[in-house]
Design a protein around this motif. Structure first.
Motif, PDB file in Angstrom:
ATOM      1  N   ARG A 137       0.498  -1.145  -0.168  1.00 30.05           N
ATOM      2  CA  ARG A 137       0.010  -0.117  -0.141  1.00 30.05           C
ATOM      3  C   ARG A 137       0.729   1.556   0.387  1.00 30.05           C
ATOM      4  O   ARG A 137       1.976   1.756   0.126  1.00 30.05           O
ATOM      5  CB  ARG A 137      -0.930  -0.243   1.026  1.00 30.05           C
ATOM      6  CG  ARG A 137      -2.220  -0.760   1.540  1.00 30.05           C
ATOM      7  CD  ARG A 137      -3.206  -0.773   0.249  1.00 30.05           C
ATOM      8  NE  ARG A 137      -3.907  -1.669  -0.075  1.00 30.05           N
ATOM      9  CZ  ARG A 137      -5.240  -2.101  -0.601  1.00 30.05           C
ATOM     10  NH1 ARG A 137      -6.154  -0.212  -1.633  1.00 30.05           N
ATOM     11  NH2 ARG A 137      -6.013  -2.794  -0.389  1.00 30.05           N
ATOM     12  N   LEU A 178       0.174   4.300   1.673  1.00 28.70           N
ATOM     13  CA  LEU A 178       1.073   4.541   2.947  1.00 28.70           C
ATOM     14  C   LEU A 178       1.606   3.482   4.194  1.00 28.70           C
ATOM     15  O   LEU A 178       2.000   3.761   4.896  1.00 28.70           O
ATOM     16  CB  LEU A 178      -0.324   4.869   3.658  1.00 28.70           C
ATOM     17  CG  LEU A 178      -1.452   6.287   2.790  1.00 28.70           C
ATOM     18  CD1 LEU A 178      -2.412   6.736   3.835  1.00 28.70           C
ATOM     19  CD2 LEU A 178      -0.157   7.555   2.777  1.00 28.70           C
ATOM     20  N   PRO A 213       0.868   0.543   5.614  1.00 29.23           N
ATOM     21  CA  PRO A 213      -0.163   0.668   7.296  1.00 29.23           C
ATOM     22  C   PRO A 213       0.489  -0.579   8.364  1.00 29.23           C
ATOM     23  O   PRO A 213       0.674  -1.574   7.523  1.00 29.23           O
ATOM     24  CB  PRO A 213      -1.039   0.340   6.983  1.00 29.23           C
ATOM     25  CG  PRO A 213      -1.827  -0.428   5.557  1.00 29.23           C
ATOM     26  CD  PRO A 213      -0.423   0.421   4.765  1.00 29.23           C
ATOM     27  N   LEU A 257      -9.100   6.690  10.287  1.00 27.83           N
ATOM     28  CA  LEU A 257      -7.414   6.648   9.720  1.00 27.83           C
ATOM     29  C   LEU A 257      -7.184   5.358   9.505  1.00 27.83           C
ATOM     30  O   LEU A 257      -6.057   5.268   8.609  1.00 27.83           O
ATOM     31  CB  LEU A 257      -6.866   7.570  10.164  1.00 27.83           C
ATOM     32  CG  LEU A 257      -4.905   8.169   9.841  1.00 27.83           C
ATOM     33  CD1 LEU A 257      -5.131   8.893   8.320  1.00 27.83           C
ATOM     34  CD2 LEU A 257      -4.197   8.761  10.857  1.00 27.83           C
ATOM     35  N   SER A 258      -7.139   4.994  10.438  1.00 25.40           N
ATOM     36  CA  SER A 258      -6.861   2.587  10.161  1.00 25.40           C
ATOM     37  C   SER A 258      -6.976   2.940   8.109  1.00 25.40           C
ATOM     38  O   SER A 258      -7.268   1.851   7.950  1.00 25.40           O
ATOM     39  CB  SER A 258      -7.434   2.070  11.386  1.00 25.40           C
ATOM     40  OG  SER A 258      -6.711   3.129  12.458  1.00 25.40           O
ATOM     41  N   TYR A 300      -8.815   3.943   6.411  1.00 26.10           N
ATOM     42  CA  TYR A 300      -8.107   4.872   4.874  1.00 26.10           C
ATOM     43  C   TYR A 300      -7.192   4.519   4.668  1.00 26.10           C
ATOM     44  O   TYR A 300      -5.970   4.119   3.725  1.00 26.10           O
ATOM     45  CB  TYR A 300      -7.991   6.520   4.996  1.00 26.10           C
ATOM     46  CG  TYR A 300      -7.575   7.535   4.380  1.00 26.10           C
ATOM     47  CD1 TYR A 300      -8.014   7.493   2.816  1.00 26.10           C
ATOM     48  CD2 TYR A 300      -6.073   7.959   4.071  1.00 26.10           C
ATOM     49  CE1 TYR A 300      -7.663   8.055   1.533  1.00 26.10           C
ATOM     50  CE2 TYR A 300      -5.119   8.392   3.303  1.00 26.10           C
ATOM     51  CZ  TYR A 300      -6.567   8.459   2.216  1.00 26.10           C
ATOM     52  OH  TYR A 300      -5.629   9.095   0.820  1.00 26.10           O
ATOM     53  N   GLU A 301      -5.591   3.999   5.885  1.00 23.22           N
ATOM     54  CA  GLU A 301      -4.674   3.851   4.827  1.00 23.22           C
ATOM     55  C   GLU A 301      -4.310   2.427   4.539  1.00 23.22           C
ATOM     56  O   GLU A 301      -3.341   1.811   3.791  1.00 23.22           O
ATOM     57  CB  GLU A 301      -3.960   3.282   6.500  1.00 23.22           C
ATOM     58  CG  GLU A 301      -3.353   5.356   7.216  1.00 23.22           C
ATOM     59  CD  GLU A 301      -2.530   4.658   8.860  1.00 23.22           C
ATOM     60  OE1 GLU A 301      -3.087   3.606   9.407  1.00 23.22           O
ATOM     61  OE2 GLU A 301      -1.952   5.313   8.868  1.00 23.22           O
ATOM     62  N   SER A 353      -6.624   3.453   0.640  1.00 23.02           N
ATOM     63  CA  SER A 353      -6.268   4.829   0.412  1.00 23.02           C
ATOM     64  C   SER A 353      -6.238   4.856  -1.016  1.00 23.02           C
ATOM     65  O   SER A 353      -6.927   6.005  -2.043  1.00 23.02           O
ATOM     66  CB  SER A 353      -5.141   5.241   0.772  1.00 23.02           C
ATOM     67  OG  SER A 353      -3.669   4.490   0.801  1.00 23.02           O
ATOM     68  N   GLN A 410     -10.005  11.201   1.291  1.00 26.47           N
ATOM     69  CA  GLN A 410      -8.686  11.376   2.686  1.00 26.47           C
ATOM     70  C   GLN A 410     -10.195  11.018   3.904  1.00 26.47           C
ATOM     71  O   GLN A 410     -11.177  11.723   4.208  1.00 26.47           O
ATOM     72  CB  GLN A 410      -8.132  11.525   2.879  1.00 26.47           C
ATOM     73  CG  GLN A 410      -7.242  11.762   4.203  1.00 26.47           C
ATOM     74  CD  GLN A 410      -5.584  12.788   3.953  1.00 26.47           C
ATOM     75  OE1 GLN A 410      -5.522  13.429   3.171  1.00 26.47           O
ATOM     76  NE2 GLN A 410      -5.332  13.012   5.499  1.00 26.47           N
TER      77      GLN A 410
END
Length: 278
Positions: free
Chosen positions: A158, A160, A162, A222-223, A225-226, A229, A235
């Motif tokens: 990914r 980001l 994660p 946010l988790s 989204y990571e 994404s 976002q």
């Protein structure tokens, strides 16, 4: 005549005592050494990784196996580890034409799972390279339990990259058979950010199928989204998401994968959305 009979019974008892003593010696002392040697050799030869084992106990009279401090290394770090393994095998397997286990207990198992940049999972390397076409053996398990488990998971494929830590993880599988009956299970896990995951249902291997319910509580936006994404046009920057539902899953070679899911509840709390890079 009586003295001859007495000596005959004495010899018989002595032979039985010697046989039982040899059986106990082999079971208590020799079998653990064989298990240790074979396991370490397999890990080094087939998996190309060092394996360390703590205390190994075998009870040849109750058919119980007790192992502690198991660790499969990847460099200087543990790839897989297990603090305690207990297996209670049943002698009734001889009459039921199945491998019958009353109890299988795993305490404090750990796994370091990584999705590599090419999308492959590192733990797949531990599976046999050759496909096994043999039918699934007939196995019965009364109680299969996982207690205080932990998984460190990262996805390098990914954008980001994660990372998620799940602990503690508990799992319970009751009255399970590899035949059509299957069995019922419960899974519960908590992340380091107090995100809750619960999964409950039935599982069958012949055919491969499962149905039940699931719940996700306080999943950080946010988790999510990571891990998503690339698929999302926006976002998720704050808030949490909770959801629950039911599912029915089955896989048949001729029909392929079939999955239905119902989500009667999806709840967002203080959710914040903004344009990417905005």
């Amino acid at each position: 005549m009586r003295s001859w009979l007495k000596s005959k019974w004495a010899l018989l008892l002595l032979a039985v005592a010697i046989a039982v003593g040899l059986y106990a010696l082999i079971g208590f002392k020799i079998v653990p050494r064989i298990i240790r040697s074979q396991a370490i050799d397999y890990a080094q030869t087939e998996l190309k990784k060092p394996l360390t084992l703590g205390e190994i106990k075998v009870n040849p009279f109750t058919f119980e196996l007790d192992m502690r401090d198991i660790a499969l290394k990847d460099g200087s770090k543990n790839l897989l580890s297990l603090q305690h393994l207990f297996v209670d095998f049943q002698a009734s397997s001889l009459f039921k034409r199945a491998f019958v286990f009353n109890t299988v207990l795993l305490e404090k198992p750990f796994a370091h799972a990584v999705v590599r940049p090419d999308g492959s999972l590192n733990l797949i390397d531990l599976l046999p390279k050759e496909k096994n076409e043999d039918p699934i053996p007939n196995i019965w398990i009364g109680d299969f339990s996982v207690k205080a488990g932990k998984i460190n998971f990262s996805d390098q494929s990914r954008e980001l990259k994660p990372v998620k830590y799940l602990s503690p993880i508990s799992f319970s599988l009751k009255n399970f058979k590899t035949r059509q009956e299957g069995g019922g299970f419960e899974l519960a896990a908590m992340s380091d950010e107090q995100e809750g995951f619960a999964w409950k249902g039935s599982l069958s291997l012949q055919p491969i199928s499962s149905k039940g319910t699931f719940k996700v509580e306080s999943l950080k936006a946010l988790s999510a989204y990571e891990f998503l994404s690339e698929e999302l046009p926006f976002q998720l920057s704050d808030g949490s998401i909770s959801l629950s539902g039911s599912y029915d899953f089955a896989y048949k070679p001729k029909q392929g994968l079939m999955l239905t899911a119902v989500l009667p509840k999806i709840q967002a709390d203080k959710l914040a959305i903004r344009p990417k890079n905005g």
